[in-house]
Each structure stands twice: as structure tokens, then as C-alpha cells.
Design a protein around this motif. Sequence first.
Motif, mmCIF file in Angstrom:
data_model
loop_
_atom_site.group_PDB
_atom_site.id
_atom_site.type_symbol
_atom_site.label_atom_id
_atom_site.label_comp_id
_atom_site.label_asym_id
_atom_site.label_seq_id
_atom_site.Cartn_x
_atom_site.Cartn_y
_atom_site.Cartn_z
ATOM 1 N N ARG A 12 -6.999 7.698 30.949
ATOM 2 C CA ARG A 12 -7.215 6.282 30.888
ATOM 3 C C ARG A 12 -6.277 5.754 29.686
ATOM 4 O O ARG A 12 -5.999 6.334 28.555
ATOM 5 N N VAL A 13 -5.706 4.596 29.984
ATOM 6 C CA VAL A 13 -4.513 3.998 29.234
ATOM 7 C C VAL A 13 -5.043 2.881 28.346
ATOM 8 O O VAL A 13 -5.770 1.951 28.875
ATOM 9 N N HIS A 14 -4.674 2.693 27.298
ATOM 10 C CA HIS A 14 -5.191 1.419 26.391
ATOM 11 C C HIS A 14 -4.076 1.138 25.397
ATOM 12 O O HIS A 14 -3.203 1.984 24.849
ATOM 13 N N TYR A 15 -3.476 -0.192 25.399
ATOM 14 C CA TYR A 15 -2.389 -0.750 24.492
ATOM 15 C C TYR A 15 -3.162 -1.304 23.211
ATOM 16 O O TYR A 15 -3.885 -1.923 23.284
ATOM 17 N N GLY A 16 -2.353 -1.069 22.124
ATOM 18 C CA GLY A 16 -2.746 -1.907 20.871
ATOM 19 C C GLY A 16 -1.678 -1.891 20.146
ATOM 20 O O GLY A 16 -0.434 -1.583 20.095
ATOM 21 N N THR A 17 -1.768 -2.436 18.614
ATOM 22 C CA THR A 17 -0.998 -2.519 17.759
ATOM 23 C C THR A 17 -0.805 -1.535 16.744
ATOM 24 O O THR A 17 -1.819 -0.698 16.890
ATOM 25 N N ALA A 18 -0.171 -1.353 15.955
ATOM 26 C CA ALA A 18 0.017 -0.148 14.744
ATOM 27 C C ALA A 18 1.402 -0.590 13.901
ATOM 28 O O ALA A 18 2.209 -1.533 14.452
ATOM 29 N N GLY A 19 1.607 0.101 12.851
ATOM 30 C CA GLY A 19 2.662 0.140 12.202
ATOM 31 C C GLY A 19 2.493 -0.568 10.869
ATOM 32 O O GLY A 19 1.371 -0.645 10.083
ATOM 33 N N ALA A 20 3.538 -0.257 9.872
ATOM 34 C CA ALA A 20 3.409 -0.652 8.603
ATOM 35 C C ALA A 20 4.578 -1.758 8.291
ATOM 36 O O ALA A 20 5.319 -1.411 7.263
ATOM 37 N N ALA A 21 4.785 -2.615 9.072
ATOM 38 C CA ALA A 21 5.836 -3.611 8.801
ATOM 39 C C ALA A 21 5.711 -4.283 7.397
ATOM 40 O O ALA A 21 4.604 -4.647 7.149
ATOM 41 N N VAL A 22 6.688 -4.394 6.759
ATOM 42 C CA VAL A 22 6.717 -5.271 5.432
ATOM 43 C C VAL A 22 7.522 -6.808 5.684
ATOM 44 O O VAL A 22 7.266 -7.256 4.521
ATOM 45 N N HIS A 23 7.821 -6.863 6.706
ATOM 46 C CA HIS A 23 8.215 -8.427 6.731
ATOM 47 C C HIS A 23 7.392 -8.982 8.141
ATOM 48 O O HIS A 23 7.264 -8.374 8.948
ATOM 49 N N MET A 24 7.278 -10.276 8.098
ATOM 50 C CA MET A 24 7.133 -10.981 9.192
ATOM 51 C C MET A 24 8.440 -11.805 9.655
ATOM 52 O O MET A 24 9.134 -12.330 9.012
ATOM 53 N N VAL A 25 8.349 -11.731 11.106
ATOM 54 C CA VAL A 25 9.509 -12.359 11.915
ATOM 55 C C VAL A 25 9.123 -13.630 12.153
ATOM 56 O O VAL A 25 8.145 -14.078 12.666
ATOM 57 N N GLU A 26 9.981 -14.553 11.770
ATOM 58 C CA GLU A 26 9.841 -16.279 12.189
ATOM 59 C C GLU A 26 10.813 -16.457 13.089
ATOM 60 O O GLU A 26 11.979 -16.956 12.505
ATOM 61 N N PRO A 27 10.545 -16.604 14.606
ATOM 62 C CA PRO A 27 11.630 -16.822 15.412
ATOM 63 C C PRO A 27 12.318 -17.901 15.361
ATOM 64 O O PRO A 27 13.285 -18.369 15.652
ATOM 65 N N ASP A 28 11.596 -19.085 14.851
ATOM 66 C CA ASP A 28 11.794 -20.792 15.037
ATOM 67 C C ASP A 28 13.053 -20.702 14.091
ATOM 68 O O ASP A 28 13.994 -21.462 14.344
ATOM 69 N N GLY A 29 12.967 -20.102 12.868
ATOM 70 C CA GLY A 29 14.303 -20.134 11.908
ATOM 71 C C GLY A 29 14.959 -18.760 11.766
ATOM 72 O O GLY A 29 15.824 -18.705 10.877
ATOM 73 N N ARG A 30 14.739 -18.072 12.505
ATOM 74 C CA ARG A 30 15.358 -16.642 12.854
ATOM 75 C C ARG A 30 15.306 -15.941 11.210
ATOM 76 O O ARG A 30 16.510 -15.628 10.846
ATOM 77 N N ASN A 31 14.359 -16.073 10.765
ATOM 78 C CA ASN A 31 14.066 -15.682 9.322
ATOM 79 C C ASN A 31 13.242 -14.314 9.389
ATOM 80 O O ASN A 31 12.160 -14.204 9.997
ATOM 81 N N TYR A 32 13.183 -13.618 8.170
ATOM 82 C CA TYR A 32 12.292 -12.495 7.908
ATOM 83 C C TYR A 32 11.697 -12.854 6.420
ATOM 84 O O TYR A 32 12.570 -13.246 5.496
ATOM 85 N N ARG A 33 10.535 -12.794 6.267
ATOM 86 C CA ARG A 33 9.777 -12.842 4.911
ATOM 87 C C ARG A 33 8.922 -11.927 4.677
ATOM 88 O O ARG A 33 8.383 -10.998 5.823
ATOM 89 N N GLU A 34 8.379 -11.635 3.514
ATOM 90 C CA GLU A 34 7.392 -10.503 3.358
ATOM 91 C C GLU A 34 6.080 -10.899 4.012
ATOM 92 O O GLU A 34 5.767 -12.091 4.019
ATOM 93 N N SER A 35 5.514 -9.848 4.603
ATOM 94 C CA SER A 35 4.186 -9.960 5.181
ATOM 95 C C SER A 35 2.857 -10.042 4.290
ATOM 96 O O SER A 35 2.925 -9.533 3.086
ATOM 97 N N THR A 36 2.088 -11.017 4.446
ATOM 98 C CA THR A 36 0.932 -11.144 3.686
ATOM 99 C C THR A 36 -0.556 -11.158 4.269
ATOM 100 O O THR A 36 -0.609 -10.655 5.557
ATOM 101 N N LEU A 37 -1.535 -10.778 3.432
ATOM 102 C CA LEU A 37 -2.855 -10.595 4.083
ATOM 103 C C LEU A 37 -3.237 -11.820 5.271
ATOM 104 O O LEU A 37 -3.898 -11.483 6.038
#
Length: 512
Positions: free
Chosen positions: A122-147
Motif C-alpha cells: 500500500r502506497v502513500h505520498y507525503g512531505t518531509a525534509g529539513a529545508a532551510v529556505h523557501m523558494v519564491e518562484p515569482d521572483g526566483r528568490n530564496y529566503r529563510e523559512s519561517t514558522l
Amino acid sequence: MTNTAPRRSGGRAARRAARAAPLSHDVRPIRAGLEGGKYRPLSEHDMHRIHATALDALEQIGLADAPQSGIDAMTAAGAILGDDGRLRFPRALIEDTIANACKKIVLPGRIPENDLHLTGNRVHYGTAGAAVHMVEPDGRNYRESTLQDLHDAARICDQLDNIHFVQRPMVCRDVTDNRELDLNTIYACCAGTTKHVGTSFTDPSYVADALEMLHIIAGGEDKWRERPFVCNSNCFVVPPMKFATESCLVMEECIRGGMPVLLLSAGMAGATAPSTIAGAIVQSMSECLAGLVYVNAIKPGHPALFGTWPFGLDLRTGAMSVGSGEQALLSAGCAQMHKFYGLPGGAAAGASDSKLPDMQAGWEQMCSNVMAGLSGLNMVYEAAGMHASLLGFCHESLILGDDLIGQAMRCVRGIEVDDATLALDQIRDVCVGGPGHYLGTDATLTRMQSDHVYPTLGDRTSPKEWMEMDKPDLITKATTRKNTILSEPSKARFDPVTDQEIRRKFNIHLPL
């Protein structure tokens, strides 16, 4: 002359509206827990050799750096502590542990319809990871991730049909105190989704506080233990073949608190694991089998997921290659070994090395997501939203990943062959005295929803229609959907009394 004849009710607009309405569970073409397992990159002989080699590694090499409490528990179970400080594991101990380990794990959601039944393929998909940045595709920018970013990700996941669980995908860089980081991570995820949540802890002393918060959310310790809706993602090893002392102590506290555990071994092939795919799988199996002994020595039968997460490495540059074909093979091979042992497990797939949700991200995310699903991997972690070799997370990519996983799940479902799907009667009716095509036939219309997966944002219009609609952009559409989801209150938010109690006891950084 004015046409005063009554207009037909329904018509094309009504049919479109009906097709756009949410499908009932019994009609949906895809759903959580579809059975995979048809893709098998390893032969039966290959799996036996991997298993035998893992047993050799555990018996001859063993693992170092276990905390004293772990040494005491595992040696009492039959492990042997050498003069070099390494714990070695006799074959019989490993075989007995596999035989007696928990084989049928249910990871509860906060509501029963989000429960994950981890048996078989049985297969289930989800998120995970410890990314330290947020990707903002509209401005092609990276910034620190927040709560707030984490909370928003959980809220978005709660509304995506093909995201089945939410393991923390990013680190909240704006919460600098480690205890408050761990507690606010749980709060942000659980206040955003009723799906099963995964998290980690930086110190064993924080687990008691987290459990107190979870008891409040659940309505009491007894209700929490009955339905533990949060799992501890535990990096209990530091590859190669060493226990992570602090994480092991965290794991012990989580086990005592009734929290399921993901035994996470994340070696990097060519750096902290052998560079060959087979060798990386052997080491990951060895480490997780040792972890399984550890868990069952503390509490026999405790729910522990076999978290074999070997990652690929670009040996030219030393960079991670989570979007590579080798990564897809690593995760699929691990999934097959989980079935060899009959143990519920998970691995990483669906992440991208690309910095933005572009064509590279699309091919990388689809390749490993499809292969993981076809191999019957119970828990596909990092399946959506993850970029830059796990350093960046993107809300828009998370939403687009829901579409992508929908197509992957359709591949997992496979091809049904029976009297109805072979369609001999349809062919006869259409070809012998019929219209000569299948458009609009009863058989086509009755199966169009149950057999086919339609993208939410993916564009299947003609170039002419696309231009008439002012050339809609996929990222812009994803941003619009993100804003729509986040403009509405979270359906998972806590009732005011519960929320007030949590905020009175803990320093919650999210605003009311």
C-alpha cells in the motif's frame, strides 16, 4: 421572431459542473493506499544476497556509539559488546527481531479518514525534509523559512487529495530556541492539518513537553495512546554504522510515550555509504535492522517504520543528486527489501535538485515518485515541494506536486483486465450498426471519472484555447490556488479552549 421555447436544463455546463464536483470515495480513480509492487528492480536472488550481506555486516562489523541505556537493552536482547565498543548482532537475533517486529502499522490521522494503513504494497505520498529556505518562484528568490511558512504548508497539504501525510518539510529559522522550535513545529503542523504528522526532536528532554501538548490536542493521554497522530522521525544512526547517541535517547523517550518511530538511515552513496546502489542498500538495511533490534529491546512490538533513505551523490562535484535515476533506483530497491522482510517502511522520492519548479524539477520529481509507487513503497517521503537537493521548499511546487502525484498514483493503480474493461460488447455495439466511435457512449461516460485522473492545474487545452485564455501560466495558477487556500481558516485549527490551554503552557510563536 423570438424563440420562446424553454431551454433544456443541464447541457454541457451542467455536465462540466458535475465533473468538477468532488468525487465520492468509491468512485475516485486513485486514493491513499493503492497497491503497488509490480516494479521489482531486484531479483529474488539479489534480495537474498543483500540480506545475507547485511547479516554479515551486523555480525562482523556492528555499530558503534550507542548510549549506555541502548547498550544495556540490546545486550540483554542478545547483542554482543566488543572490546572496541561496537555492538555486534548475531544472525539469530536479527532473524528473531524481524519475525517478532510489528508488521501491521496504522499511522492515525487526527480524524479516522486520514489513517494510513501500512501493510503489503500500500502506497502513500507525503512531505518531509529539513529545508532551510523557501523558494519564491515569482521572483526566483530564496529566503529563510519561517514558522508561518511551515503552518501554511500544513494548511495547503490538508487540502490536497494526493498528499496523504505531512512530515515537517522545513526548519523554522525564526524560532531560535531549540525547545520552542520543536514545540512550535508540532503546533504549526497539527493546527494546519488533520493528516498524520511527522516531526523530530533536538533533545530528549523536550519529548515530555511535546507529549504534554499532544495529550492536550488529543483530549487526554489515553486518547493520544489510542490514536498517536504524530510520528517521531528519528535519525538514530550517523552513517556509516554508528548510532547517533542523542537521537537514540530521543527515540527511547518517544517509545515510552507511545509515539510511533521512523528509523531513519540517510547515508549518502559515495560519501557516508558505498557508492554502488547495492552497497548503499546493504548499509541502509544493516543500520535499520540494528535500529529494529533497539526498538524491540526497549518495547517489543512497538510500531517502527523501516526508514531506509540512502541518497545519491554526484561524484563529479560532491553535490547531492536527489533527482537522479540512481536515487529512484535506491528508493525502489529499498522498497523491495521492505517487502522481503515483511516490514512497513518508507524512503525518499519526489525531491528535485532544480532550484525552481521548472522542467528539470518535473522530470526528476516524476521519475522517482513513479518508481517508488510502482515498487510498493508504503511511505514516499519528500514527494512534493522539495528543491535544491533538500535545501529549499516551495508552496507552489507542493500544489503542482499534487497533480504530479495524481498521475503517479494512476500508474500505481495499473491496468485492470476483466470482462468490462476488455470491452468486447462496446466494440461490437460501436462497430456493428453503431456510431463508429466511443465518444458519448454510456460505457465511456460511466467510466470517465472512475478510470481517469484529471489534472487540477495541468493544461490540456489546444494552443488556440490557451491563447484565448490569455496564455495562463502554471506557476501563476498554483500561486492563485495557494492564496485561495490560505485565505480561508484552517479546518484543522484547534477549538478556542484547547488553543488557549496550549498557549498558556507553551510559548507559541504563531499569532492567533
